[in-house]
Every structure is written in C-alpha cells, then in structure tokens.
Design a protein around this motif. Structure first.
Motif: not given
Length: 188
Positions: A73-85
């Motif tokens: 579900n992370l991919l459903d949210y803003h890509s700014e979150l992706w760089h952390a995990p």
C-alpha cells in the motif's frame, strides 16, 4: 563505519543542497541522542544515510518495495515516502550497514510507526527540525525538542498530517497510527 567514510559514500548520492541537509540532520541527531540517551554513533550513522535513496529513480524504488515485501500500500501514497524503506535496503546492500536499529531508523524517518524506538524518534525529529528547515511550525517543534522528545514528535507528525490534508493529499496510515500511538502513550 567512520563518519568520513559514510559521508563520502552518501555525498555521491545527493545534490549539494541535500548533502547540506544531511549534515544538519547528522548534527541535530547527535544533539538529540545526547540529550535523550540514544546511541550517538547509531544516530550519527542513521542520520548520514537517511536520504541515501532520495534521488534514485522511482521505478527502482518501486521495484525494491515490491521485491523486499515492504507494505504494497506504500505504492498508493506519495513517492516521497518510498526513499525511506528502499533506502534502508540499499544502505544494507550497497554500504554494508547491517545494524537493524540503524536500518529501521532510516526506514521510518518519513512515515513514523507505532511504538517507535528512541533512535527512530531521534532520526524522524532530526530530519524535521535540522537548522536548514524553514517552514511554518518548525520553530515550535524545535523548542519542544529541547524539553520533551515525544511532545516534539507529536507536533511534528501533527504538522505533517495537517499539511497534507490542506493540500488534499492522502496521509499514509502509519503516520496517523504514529500520531495516535504517541498521543495515547502521553495519557498513560
């Protein structure tokens, strides 16, 4: 890993502006770790590597999230979150950092999570309040950070959620859950 070695690795991945931000996060994390009793070396290392994947292509980050079985579900949210995990994964693979506490602090520095560890709180907050940040509410959080880590964190998460809501952007569920967990733990 020594500071100079870590900074050299990270500098190759970042713009000059983001590298200056990273130095600010590092100094802030060290200060918060000393103030609140977190491991200073781990705080320094997590802070240095927290934005390691910030400028990687979105497709690469998406593939890492899927391959490493991070919540889809992370991919459903803003890509700014992706760089952390994705960044935590890349830091382990490319920089050889194996410390789970450091990697978790990198993983959750954008979203938070319920029952954050002390190190995770330090990195989240250091990223939010480092001296190069200038936006409404940051000075209040900086002042709170001198008195109470959890109260500062509550305000930082609240500010982030309100900012996203004002822009009619969805809020990642872990951020809401982080806020609720922190507020409820204050009531105990």
């Amino acid at each position: 890993m020594e500071r100079e070695d870590a900074l050299k690795i990270v500098k190759e991945q970042l713009t000059d502006h983001r590298y200056r931000h990273t130095l600010g996060v590092m100094e802030t994390a060290i200060s918060l770790a000393k103030r609140y009793g977190a491991d200073v070396k781990k705080a320094e290392l997590a802070a240095i590597f927290h934005d390691y994947a910030k400028f990687r292509p979105k497709d690469e980050l998406r593939q890492i999230i899927l391959a490493q079985k991070f919540p889809e579900n992370l991919l459903d949210y803003h890509s700014e979150l992706w760089h952390a995990p994705a960044g935590a994964y890349l830091v382990e693979v490319e920089a050889g950092i194996k410390d789970k506490e450091v990697l978790d602090a990198i993983t959750y520095h954008t979203s938070g999570r319920p029952r954050m560890t002390l190190l995770e709180k330090v990195i989240y907050l250091a990223d939010y309040i480092e001296p190069g940040r200038h936006f409404p509410g940051v000075d209040e959080v900086r002042a709170l950070a001198k008195e109470d880590l959890d109260k500062a964190l509550i305000q930082a998460v609240k500010n982030t959620i309100l900012f996203l809501m004002k822009k009619n952007q969805p809020v990642y569920p872990d951020s809401f859950q982080t806020y609720n967990d922190l507020v409820m733990s204050q009531e105990d």
